[in-house]
Design an enzyme around this catalytic site. Sequence first.
Site, PDB file in Angstrom:
ATOM      1  N   ASP A 159      -4.126   4.857  -0.900  1.00 41.90           N
ATOM      2  CA  ASP A 159      -5.049   4.166  -0.289  1.00 41.90           C
ATOM      3  C   ASP A 159      -4.761   3.997   0.932  1.00 41.90           C
ATOM      4  O   ASP A 159      -3.791   3.294   1.474  1.00 41.90           O
ATOM      5  CB  ASP A 159      -5.332   2.752  -1.239  1.00 41.90           C
ATOM      6  CG  ASP A 159      -6.347   1.829  -0.543  1.00 41.90           C
ATOM      7  OD1 ASP A 159      -6.628   2.078   0.596  1.00 41.90           O
ATOM      8  OD2 ASP A 159      -6.643   0.662  -1.121  1.00 41.90           O
ATOM      9  N   ASP A 171     -11.155   3.655  -3.570  1.00 45.81           N
ATOM     10  CA  ASP A 171     -10.620   3.551  -2.167  1.00 45.81           C
ATOM     11  C   ASP A 171      -9.236   4.346  -2.222  1.00 45.81           C
ATOM     12  O   ASP A 171      -8.497   4.622  -1.282  1.00 45.81           O
ATOM     13  CB  ASP A 171     -10.246   2.203  -1.860  1.00 45.81           C
ATOM     14  CG  ASP A 171      -9.175   1.338  -2.674  1.00 45.81           C
ATOM     15  OD1 ASP A 171      -8.720   1.979  -3.732  1.00 45.81           O
ATOM     16  OD2 ASP A 171      -9.055   0.236  -2.412  1.00 45.81           O
ATOM     17  N   GLN A 230      -2.790   1.078   3.966  1.00 48.52           N
ATOM     18  CA  GLN A 230      -2.294   0.125   2.841  1.00 48.52           C
ATOM     19  C   GLN A 230      -0.965   0.668   2.185  1.00 48.52           C
ATOM     20  O   GLN A 230      -0.163   0.106   1.969  1.00 48.52           O
ATOM     21  CB  GLN A 230      -3.407  -0.340   1.819  1.00 48.52           C
ATOM     22  CG  GLN A 230      -2.882  -1.219   0.700  1.00 48.52           C
ATOM     23  CD  GLN A 230      -4.317  -1.417  -0.147  1.00 48.52           C
ATOM     24  OE1 GLN A 230      -5.251  -1.992   0.197  1.00 48.52           O
ATOM     25  NE2 GLN A 230      -4.068  -0.687  -1.555  1.00 48.52           N
ATOM     26  N   ASN A 244      11.288  13.156   1.028  1.00 45.62           N
ATOM     27  CA  ASN A 244      10.422  13.196  -0.100  1.00 45.62           C
ATOM     28  C   ASN A 244       9.666  11.861  -0.316  1.00 45.62           C
ATOM     29  O   ASN A 244       9.884  10.729   0.181  1.00 45.62           O
ATOM     30  CB  ASN A 244      11.944  12.614  -1.275  1.00 45.62           C
ATOM     31  CG  ASN A 244      11.151  12.704  -2.483  1.00 45.62           C
ATOM     32  OD1 ASN A 244      10.002  12.176  -2.924  1.00 45.62           O
ATOM     33  ND2 ASN A 244      11.945  13.455  -3.681  1.00 45.62           N
ATOM     34  N   TYR A 255       4.848  -7.872  -3.619  1.00 41.19           N
ATOM     35  CA  TYR A 255       3.589  -7.054  -4.045  1.00 41.19           C
ATOM     36  C   TYR A 255       2.702  -7.022  -2.983  1.00 41.19           C
ATOM     37  O   TYR A 255       2.143  -7.808  -2.444  1.00 41.19           O
ATOM     38  CB  TYR A 255       2.764  -8.030  -4.988  1.00 41.19           C
ATOM     39  CG  TYR A 255       2.007  -7.515  -6.112  1.00 41.19           C
ATOM     40  CD1 TYR A 255       2.176  -7.685  -7.331  1.00 41.19           C
ATOM     41  CD2 TYR A 255       1.607  -6.168  -5.884  1.00 41.19           C
ATOM     42  CE1 TYR A 255       1.547  -6.880  -8.425  1.00 41.19           C
ATOM     43  CE2 TYR A 255       0.874  -5.346  -6.888  1.00 41.19           C
ATOM     44  CZ  TYR A 255       1.032  -5.589  -8.248  1.00 41.19           C
ATOM     45  OH  TYR A 255       0.391  -5.035  -9.115  1.00 41.19           O
ATOM     46  N   LYS A 285      -1.968  -2.870  -5.377  1.00 43.35           N
ATOM     47  CA  LYS A 285      -1.888  -2.333  -6.718  1.00 43.35           C
ATOM     48  C   LYS A 285      -1.642  -0.520  -6.704  1.00 43.35           C
ATOM     49  O   LYS A 285      -1.537  -0.202  -5.780  1.00 43.35           O
ATOM     50  CB  LYS A 285      -3.228  -2.516  -7.480  1.00 43.35           C
ATOM     51  CG  LYS A 285      -3.442  -3.560  -8.232  1.00 43.35           C
ATOM     52  CD  LYS A 285      -2.545  -3.235  -9.640  1.00 43.35           C
ATOM     53  CE  LYS A 285      -2.336  -4.339 -10.553  1.00 43.35           C
ATOM     54  NZ  LYS A 285      -1.067  -4.798 -10.726  1.00 43.35           N
ATOM     55  N   ASP A 286      -0.909  -0.405  -7.635  1.00 42.98           N
ATOM     56  CA  ASP A 286      -0.543   1.063  -7.827  1.00 42.98           C
ATOM     57  C   ASP A 286      -1.364   1.992  -8.595  1.00 42.98           C
ATOM     58  O   ASP A 286      -0.996   2.431  -9.506  1.00 42.98           O
ATOM     59  CB  ASP A 286       0.896   0.923  -8.440  1.00 42.98           C
ATOM     60  CG  ASP A 286       1.076  -0.125  -9.063  1.00 42.98           C
ATOM     61  OD1 ASP A 286       0.059  -0.723  -9.816  1.00 42.98           O
ATOM     62  OD2 ASP A 286       2.448  -0.705  -9.110  1.00 42.98           O
ATOM     63  N   SER A 316      -4.078  25.635 -26.758  1.00 43.89           N
ATOM     64  CA  SER A 316      -3.069  26.334 -27.063  1.00 43.89           C
ATOM     65  C   SER A 316      -1.606  26.115 -27.014  1.00 43.89           C
ATOM     66  O   SER A 316      -0.883  26.265 -25.967  1.00 43.89           O
ATOM     67  CB  SER A 316      -3.149  27.824 -26.098  1.00 43.89           C
ATOM     68  OG  SER A 316      -4.416  28.334 -25.842  1.00 43.89           O
ATOM     69  N   ASP A 335     -14.794  -6.203  -7.711  1.00 47.21           N
ATOM     70  CA  ASP A 335     -13.977  -4.918  -7.234  1.00 47.21           C
ATOM     71  C   ASP A 335     -13.574  -4.115  -8.509  1.00 47.21           C
ATOM     72  O   ASP A 335     -12.298  -3.707  -8.642  1.00 47.21           O
ATOM     73  CB  ASP A 335     -12.746  -5.571  -6.590  1.00 47.21           C
ATOM     74  CG  ASP A 335     -13.132  -6.189  -5.124  1.00 47.21           C
ATOM     75  OD1 ASP A 335     -14.017  -6.133  -4.812  1.00 47.21           O
ATOM     76  OD2 ASP A 335     -11.868  -6.565  -4.462  1.00 47.21           O
ATOM     77  N   TYR A 382      -1.485 -11.819  -5.985  1.00 48.37           N
ATOM     78  CA  TYR A 382      -1.650 -12.973  -5.495  1.00 48.37           C
ATOM     79  C   TYR A 382      -1.248 -14.434  -6.135  1.00 48.37           C
ATOM     80  O   TYR A 382      -1.514 -14.190  -7.138  1.00 48.37           O
ATOM     81  CB  TYR A 382      -3.195 -13.169  -4.949  1.00 48.37           C
ATOM     82  CG  TYR A 382      -3.785 -12.451  -3.966  1.00 48.37           C
ATOM     83  CD1 TYR A 382      -4.371 -12.596  -2.751  1.00 48.37           C
ATOM     84  CD2 TYR A 382      -3.870 -11.087  -4.346  1.00 48.37           C
ATOM     85  CE1 TYR A 382      -4.997 -11.931  -1.928  1.00 48.37           C
ATOM     86  CE2 TYR A 382      -4.642 -10.012  -3.582  1.00 48.37           C
ATOM     87  CZ  TYR A 382      -5.000 -10.570  -2.265  1.00 48.37           C
ATOM     88  OH  TYR A 382      -5.498  -9.571  -1.161  1.00 48.37           O
TER      89      TYR A 382
HETATM   90  P1  13P Z   1      -6.639  -1.620  -4.357  1.00 47.76           P
HETATM   91  O1  13P Z   1      -5.453  -1.853  -4.811  1.00 47.76           O
HETATM   92  O2  13P Z   1      -7.389  -0.507  -4.970  1.00 47.76           O
HETATM   93  O3  13P Z   1      -6.715  -1.413  -2.794  1.00 47.76           O
HETATM   94  O4  13P Z   1      -7.386  -2.994  -4.618  1.00 47.76           O
HETATM   95  C1  13P Z   1      -6.866  -4.182  -4.165  1.00 47.76           C
HETATM   96  C2  13P Z   1      -7.601  -5.483  -4.468  1.00 47.76           C
HETATM   97  O5  13P Z   1      -7.147  -6.370  -3.939  1.00 47.76           O
HETATM   98  C3  13P Z   1      -8.821  -5.372  -5.096  1.00 47.76           C
HETATM   99  O6  13P Z   1      -9.582  -6.598  -5.254  1.00 47.76           O
HETATM  100 MG    MG Z   2      -7.364  -1.055  -1.241  1.00 52.32          MG
HETATM  101 MG    MG Z   3      -7.236   1.410  -5.152  1.00 52.79          MG
END
Ligand code: 13P
Ligand code: MG
Ligand code: MG
Length: 368
Positions: free
Chosen positions: A11, A52, A94, A104, A227, A230-231, A241, A285, A350
């Site tokens: 992202d 995103d 981000q 790597n 944090y 998010k991952d 097969s 979201d 958060y």
């Molecule tokens: P993403 O990890 O997809 O950027 O979303 C973060 C978020 O805070 C959504 O509310």
């Molecule tokens: Mg995002």
């Molecule tokens: Mg995302």
Amino acid sequence: MKTTVSVIKADIGSVSGHCIAHPELMEICDDVLNEALESSILEDYYITRCGDDIDLIMTHRRGEEDEEVHKTAYDAFLKATERARELKLYGAGQDLLSDTFSGNIKGMGPGVAEMEFKERPSDPVIVYCCDKTEPGAFNLPIYKIFADPFNTSGLVIDPSLHDGFKFEVFDVMEHKKVILNCPEEMYDLLALIGSTGRYVIKRVFKKNGEIAASISTERLNLMAGEYIGKDDPVAIVRAQSGFPAGGECVEPFAFPHMVSGWMRGSHNGPMMPTSEFEANPIRFDGPPRVIGLGFQVSDAKLIGVGDGPVDLFDDPAFDATREEASKIATYIRRHGPFEPHRLPSEEMEYTSLPGVMEKLEKRFEDME
Ligand code: 13P
Ligand code: MG
Ligand code: MG
Ligand code: 13P
């Protein structure tokens, strides 16, 4: 000669908050990957997005963890980040922890799933990409695909699957891994992977060692010590097969299972399978999304239909799942800031709790 499929995602900025990766960013990634194609680093590629997150699906002959392939992905994300900053997109850059590539891409922010294999006479490969969730979200569907005979009837009726599969599980907290055999150690496997925030399936193999599935397991929160996002994970699964049929690989997603992520990466919610065009996490979201893309891999080329892969959840048979996911979303949303909608405090992206505790410290009294 072997073929490698590498899926690398990040992202790097989105429109209207965390909703949708800007098309210009995908065009910039396309230019960089096209250069890599012309200089024979890549054999083929397809670029998509889930919410995103931009997903670079690449094929090549260079094996896993190849420096040039990883650098190509990093350069694409870095160049697109410049544009994201100019456009003041939300969360520009981000998932990039550094602007210097160190050989790597692992540990630098983007998620990576890769597999190298000798192509069969026909090799269907499915790529799943998620948004608003974490790698452990794949534990349940991957388990069902490769170990649950009520999902995959081939485990019972197809002699080429009857031996079962081996699961490589990562402990993302302790940085340890273990391999468990199914069906022999099914209950041990479930004892681990039911803890989706800690034990994540990294790979699945046939009993003869052939690769069957690979999942990205990067956890940004743990990598950076705090944090920072998010991952949202990706996965690669081989079908037919000697592997589960394509239909058996999508069947688990007909159940909108609960996953962590959603708003601020701090809530549980149902996983909604959608077409590429509906991978737009907007309501609170979310809810968390997954897309499934079906290819045939042929001489390291990605064969699809027309301009792209088969968009596997673009099937009215999944309408009922989406409806169920929406109903579950409405139900669980009514809990507002209460668990189990809100994640336990240790897992929240958060938290205001330390500040609240500090403020109230002096007012707490012994209960005798
Ligand atoms: P993403 O990890 O997809 O950027 O979303 C973060 C978020 O805070 C959504 O509310
Ligand atoms: Mg995002
Ligand atoms: Mg995302
Ligand atoms: P085919 O006989 O068409 O290959 O299909 C078998 C199968 O696996 C269907 O799921």
